[in-house]
Design a protein around this motif. Structure first.
Motif, PDB file in Angstrom:
ATOM      1  N   ASN A 102       0.798  -1.231   0.000  1.00  0.00           N
ATOM      2  CA  ASN A 102       0.000   0.000   0.000  1.00  0.00           C
ATOM      3  C   ASN A 102       0.829   1.279   0.000  1.00  0.00           C
ATOM      4  OD1 ASN A 102      -2.329  -1.419  -0.103  1.00  0.00           O
ATOM      5  ND2 ASN A 102      -2.925  -1.115   2.026  1.00  0.00           N
ATOM      6  N   TYR A 103       1.889   1.325   0.791  1.00  0.00           N
ATOM      7  CA  TYR A 103       2.601   2.581   0.929  1.00  0.00           C
ATOM      8  C   TYR A 103       3.315   2.981  -0.352  1.00  0.00           C
ATOM      9  CZ  TYR A 103       6.828  -0.282   1.592  1.00  0.00           C
ATOM     10  OH  TYR A 103       7.856  -1.164   1.425  1.00  0.00           O
ATOM     11  N   SER A 104       3.569   2.028  -1.267  1.00  0.00           N
ATOM     12  CA  SER A 104       4.234   2.386  -2.521  1.00  0.00           C
ATOM     13  C   SER A 104       3.296   3.152  -3.460  1.00  0.00           C
ATOM     14  CB  SER A 104       4.757   1.135  -3.229  1.00  0.00           C
ATOM     15  OG  SER A 104       3.691   0.306  -3.662  1.00  0.00           O
ATOM     16  N   LEU A 105       1.988   2.978  -3.271  1.00  0.00           N
ATOM     17  CA  LEU A 105       1.020   3.654  -4.133  1.00  0.00           C
ATOM     18  C   LEU A 105       0.941   5.152  -3.848  1.00  0.00           C
ATOM     19  CD1 LEU A 105      -1.948   1.103  -4.001  1.00  0.00           C
ATOM     20  CD2 LEU A 105      -0.068   1.216  -5.636  1.00  0.00           C
ATOM     21  N   ILE A 106       1.284   5.528  -2.620  1.00  0.00           N
ATOM     22  CA  ILE A 106       1.158   6.932  -2.238  1.00  0.00           C
ATOM     23  C   ILE A 106       2.000   7.811  -3.146  1.00  0.00           C
ATOM     24  CG2 ILE A 106       1.601   8.606  -0.396  1.00  0.00           C
ATOM     25  CD1 ILE A 106       1.038   6.369   1.611  1.00  0.00           C
ATOM     26  N   TRP A 107       3.191   7.320  -3.521  1.00  0.00           N
ATOM     27  CA  TRP A 107       4.106   8.145  -4.292  1.00  0.00           C
ATOM     28  C   TRP A 107       3.625   8.416  -5.703  1.00  0.00           C
ATOM     29  CZ3 TRP A 107       7.745  10.837  -2.049  1.00  0.00           C
ATOM     30  CH2 TRP A 107       8.189  10.444  -0.782  1.00  0.00           C
ATOM     31  N   LEU A 108       2.736   7.571  -6.218  1.00  0.00           N
ATOM     32  CA  LEU A 108       2.211   7.807  -7.561  1.00  0.00           C
ATOM     33  C   LEU A 108       1.372   9.076  -7.636  1.00  0.00           C
ATOM     34  CD1 LEU A 108       1.159   4.182  -8.624  1.00  0.00           C
ATOM     35  CD2 LEU A 108       3.133   5.485  -9.430  1.00  0.00           C
ATOM     36  N   SER A 109       0.893   9.560  -6.494  1.00  0.00           N
ATOM     37  CA  SER A 109       0.031  10.749  -6.482  1.00  0.00           C
ATOM     38  C   SER A 109       0.789  12.023  -6.850  1.00  0.00           C
ATOM     39  CB  SER A 109      -0.625  10.914  -5.109  1.00  0.00           C
ATOM     40  OG  SER A 109       0.368  11.138  -4.107  1.00  0.00           O
ATOM     41  N   ILE A 110       2.135  12.002  -6.798  1.00  0.00           N
ATOM     42  CA  ILE A 110       2.875  13.210  -7.147  1.00  0.00           C
ATOM     43  C   ILE A 110       3.045  13.354  -8.658  1.00  0.00           C
ATOM     44  CG2 ILE A 110       4.156  13.051  -4.979  1.00  0.00           C
ATOM     45  CD1 ILE A 110       6.606  12.243  -6.602  1.00  0.00           C
ATOM     46  N   LEU A 111       2.726  12.302  -9.415  1.00  0.00           N
ATOM     47  CA  LEU A 111       2.949  12.337 -10.865  1.00  0.00           C
ATOM     48  C   LEU A 111       1.997  13.273 -11.616  1.00  0.00           C
ATOM     49  CD1 LEU A 111       4.372  11.361 -13.424  1.00  0.00           C
ATOM     50  CD2 LEU A 111       2.817   9.387 -13.443  1.00  0.00           C
ATOM     51  N   PRO A 112       0.662  13.218 -11.394  1.00  0.00           N
ATOM     52  CA  PRO A 112      -0.253  14.014 -12.233  1.00  0.00           C
ATOM     53  C   PRO A 112       0.047  15.508 -12.282  1.00  0.00           C
ATOM     54  CG  PRO A 112      -1.489  12.397 -10.984  1.00  0.00           C
ATOM     55  CD  PRO A 112      -0.089  12.354 -10.460  1.00  0.00           C
ATOM     56  N   PRO A 113       0.224  16.205 -11.139  1.00  0.00           N
ATOM     57  CA  PRO A 113       0.459  17.657 -11.264  1.00  0.00           C
ATOM     58  C   PRO A 113       1.730  17.988 -12.029  1.00  0.00           C
ATOM     59  CG  PRO A 113       0.829  16.905  -9.012  1.00  0.00           C
ATOM     60  CD  PRO A 113       0.186  15.785  -9.735  1.00  0.00           C
ATOM     61  N   ILE A 114       2.771  17.175 -11.870  1.00  0.00           N
ATOM     62  CA  ILE A 114       4.031  17.433 -12.567  1.00  0.00           C
ATOM     63  C   ILE A 114       3.883  17.139 -14.053  1.00  0.00           C
ATOM     64  CG2 ILE A 114       6.434  16.686 -12.786  1.00  0.00           C
ATOM     65  CD1 ILE A 114       6.406  16.190  -9.755  1.00  0.00           C
ATOM     66  N   ALA A 115       3.294  15.985 -14.399  1.00  0.00           N
ATOM     67  CA  ALA A 115       3.149  15.605 -15.806  1.00  0.00           C
ATOM     68  C   ALA A 115       2.231  16.564 -16.556  1.00  0.00           C
ATOM     69  CB  ALA A 115       2.595  14.176 -15.902  1.00  0.00           C
ATOM     70  N   PHE A 116       1.141  16.981 -15.935  1.00  0.00           N
ATOM     71  CA  PHE A 116       0.207  17.892 -16.596  1.00  0.00           C
ATOM     72  C   PHE A 116       0.846  19.264 -16.812  1.00  0.00           C
ATOM     73  CE2 PHE A 116      -2.774  14.657 -15.701  1.00  0.00           C
ATOM     74  CZ  PHE A 116      -3.900  14.883 -16.476  1.00  0.00           C
ATOM     75  N   PHE A 117       1.618  19.721 -15.829  1.00  0.00           N
ATOM     76  CA  PHE A 117       2.219  21.052 -15.938  1.00  0.00           C
ATOM     77  C   PHE A 117       3.341  21.063 -16.971  1.00  0.00           C
ATOM     78  CE2 PHE A 117       4.688  24.756 -14.817  1.00  0.00           C
ATOM     79  CZ  PHE A 117       3.724  25.668 -14.439  1.00  0.00           C
ATOM     80  N   LEU A 118       4.171  20.028 -16.989  1.00  0.00           N
ATOM     81  CA  LEU A 118       5.315  20.008 -17.885  1.00  0.00           C
ATOM     82  C   LEU A 118       4.955  19.563 -19.301  1.00  0.00           C
ATOM     83  CD1 LEU A 118       8.167  18.542 -15.632  1.00  0.00           C
ATOM     84  CD2 LEU A 118       7.643  20.938 -16.138  1.00  0.00           C
ATOM     85  N   LEU A 119       4.020  18.634 -19.444  1.00  0.00           N
ATOM     86  CA  LEU A 119       3.699  18.070 -20.761  1.00  0.00           C
ATOM     87  C   LEU A 119       2.441  18.663 -21.377  1.00  0.00           C
ATOM     88  CD1 LEU A 119       4.458  14.277 -20.092  1.00  0.00           C
ATOM     89  CD2 LEU A 119       6.026  16.089 -20.825  1.00  0.00           C
ATOM     90  N   GLY A 120       1.648  19.369 -20.592  1.00  0.00           N
ATOM     91  CA  GLY A 120       0.401  19.922 -21.118  1.00  0.00           C
ATOM     92  C   GLY A 120      -0.787  19.052 -20.774  1.00  0.00           C
ATOM     93  N   PRO A 121      -2.008  19.589 -20.856  1.00  0.00           N
ATOM     94  CA  PRO A 121      -3.211  18.839 -20.451  1.00  0.00           C
ATOM     95  C   PRO A 121      -3.415  17.545 -21.233  1.00  0.00           C
ATOM     96  CG  PRO A 121      -3.701  21.171 -20.716  1.00  0.00           C
ATOM     97  CD  PRO A 121      -2.324  20.968 -21.257  1.00  0.00           C
ATOM     98  N   ARG A 122      -3.282  17.585 -22.555  1.00  0.00           N
ATOM     99  CA  ARG A 122      -3.582  16.402 -23.371  1.00  0.00           C
ATOM    100  C   ARG A 122      -2.505  15.339 -23.217  1.00  0.00           C
ATOM    101  NH1 ARG A 122      -2.738  14.432 -28.587  1.00  0.00           N
ATOM    102  NH2 ARG A 122      -4.523  13.304 -29.455  1.00  0.00           N
ATOM    103  N   THR A 123      -1.239  15.724 -23.429  1.00  0.00           N
ATOM    104  CA  THR A 123      -0.156  14.756 -23.334  1.00  0.00           C
ATOM    105  C   THR A 123       0.012  14.265 -21.907  1.00  0.00           C
ATOM    106  OG1 THR A 123       0.978  15.875 -25.165  1.00  0.00           O
ATOM    107  CG2 THR A 123       2.277  14.360 -23.836  1.00  0.00           C
ATOM    108  N   GLY A 124      -0.119  15.176 -20.939  1.00  0.00           N
ATOM    109  CA  GLY A 124      -0.015  14.782 -19.538  1.00  0.00           C
ATOM    110  C   GLY A 124      -1.097  13.785 -19.158  1.00  0.00           C
ATOM    111  N   PHE A 125      -2.303  13.994 -19.691  1.00  0.00           N
ATOM    112  CA  PHE A 125      -3.410  13.066 -19.418  1.00  0.00           C
ATOM    113  C   PHE A 125      -3.093  11.678 -19.958  1.00  0.00           C
ATOM    114  CE2 PHE A 125      -7.358  10.957 -20.603  1.00  0.00           C
ATOM    115  CZ  PHE A 125      -8.140  11.109 -19.459  1.00  0.00           C
ATOM    116  N   ILE A 126      -2.665  11.589 -21.208  1.00  0.00           N
ATOM    117  CA  ILE A 126      -2.359  10.299 -21.832  1.00  0.00           C
ATOM    118  C   ILE A 126      -1.209   9.609 -21.107  1.00  0.00           C
ATOM    119  CG2 ILE A 126      -1.535   9.188 -23.953  1.00  0.00           C
ATOM    120  CD1 ILE A 126      -2.974  11.424 -25.503  1.00  0.00           C
TER     121      ILE A 126
END
Length: 351
Positions: A102-126
């Motif tokens: 379970n505790y390894s899943l917590i770290w995945l939550s930091i990915l969306p804001p970084i990916a969306f901001f750096l890659l853009g809404p569409r690419t970050g979403f995919i």
């Protein structure tokens, strides 16, 4: 991060869409360097976890290499992708080593804001959706095989999927809304509220950028400075609302009669400026004559005749003072046109 960005990327100003991306990249990279170095050392000395420490140190090396690349003027788009992929590599390695507990899943939550901001809404979403889909598939496989800790249940897996899906749509909506709001604010900041053409702030920056580009290509640059004739008389006789209507119509007429590459803006009051890249004096004079005739034929209510006097100036040699000199010559030519009777143009090269 602002001082770091100014030092290594002085050409990226606050008006540039990459401004905040660069700041975020430096922040993420510095945090990754400190975090991976510290946690890797703790995993060896305190937690006796050399496997996890190995990936921490790999992340440290990757983050350091990317930081050097960016600080030396590397391509920001490439840097965004490399930073995001390096982060995913470390997160996936951690999840695999932890075998989906379970505790390894917590770290995945930091990915969306970084990916969306750096890659853009569409690419970050995919990109983020692909990572979450793989993580869900991996965890389900481990759960079916019984290799996941007993603290990991099917309900916990469904919770992970639900939260991951919610994050995808929330951050996609947020990032798209943020970018639209930023674009709208940028447009407002550079647009004259009355005439809807560019304002003085934008023109000041545009002429410097245009001259810098022309200095490299050795192509001439021309400017047209227009002044509405007898504008005070129009305001006094017909009122300021009519005067505003005249300015709006003049701006639209100018915009309709220039070329696609030309830049039209309100210089101040009843004056308008047209920036013409790769344009000789003769070509600029022809454009000015077309605009002058179009404004003269514009036609407004109350049989109010509107004309403009135009000063044209062209630069073929460039230095740090070219912009000021170019505008000064155009301004002087415009007053020569007024002194000659108005509703005409005067054109010349700069000295």
């Amino acid at each position: 991060m602002m001082n770091v960005r100014k030092k290594f990327h002085p050409h990226i100003g606050v008006e540039n869409p990459q401004y905040h991306q660069v700041s975020l990249i430096y922040s993420i990279l510095l945090i990754m360097v400190v975090y991976f170095g510290l946690i890797g050392t703790l995993n060896i000395t305190l937690f006796d976890a050399p496997q996890i420490a190995l990936y921490d140190y790999i992340g440290l090396v990757l983050a350091s290499i990317i930081l050097i690349y960016v600080s030396r003027g590397g391509n920001i788009h490439i840097a965004c992708w490399v930073v995001t992929c390096a982060l995913v590599f470390v997160l996936m390695a951690f999840m695999h080593i932890a075998k989906g507990n379970n505790y390894s899943l917590i770290w995945l939550s930091i990915l969306p804001p970084i990916a969306f901001f750096l890659l853009g809404p569409r690419t970050g979403f995919i990109f983020t959706a692909a990572v979450f889909a793989y993580s869900g598939w991996y965890l389900y496989g481990n759960l079916s095989a019984g290799t996941v800790s007993t603290t990991m249940s099917l309900g916990a897996l469904f919770n992970f999927i639900e939260v991951a899906t919610a994050q995808l749509f929330i951050f996609r909506f947020y990032e798209r809304s943020r970018r639209q709001a930023y674009a709208q604010m940028q447009k407002i900041a550079i647009t004259d509220p009355l005439t809807k053409v560019f304002n003085r702030l934008y023109l000041d920056n545009a002429i410097q950028s245009l001259l810098a580009g022309s200095a490299r290509t050795l192509q001439p640059v021309s400017v047209l400075l227009l002044d509405v004739d007898y504008f005070k008389r129009i305001n006094d006789q017909y009122g300021h609302l009519k005067g505003d209507d005249v300015l709006v119509n003049v701006a639209k007429t100018i915009t309709d009669n220039v070329r696609a590459a030309d830049i039209v803006g309100r210089w101040g009051g009843e004056e308008f400026l047209i920036l013409c890249p790769n344009t000789t004096t003769d070509e600029a004079a022809q454009l000015a004559e077309r605009v002058r005739q179009a404004v003269g034929a514009m036609g407004v209510e109350n049989e109010l005749a509107v004309t403009v006097s135009i000063g044209v100036a062209t630069a073929q040699q460039f230095n740090d003072e070219t912009g000021d000199r170019l505008l000064s010559v155009a301004d002087n030519n415009m007053y020569l046109a007024k002194q000659a009777g108005r509703n005409q143009l005067v054109a010349s090269l700069t000295n």
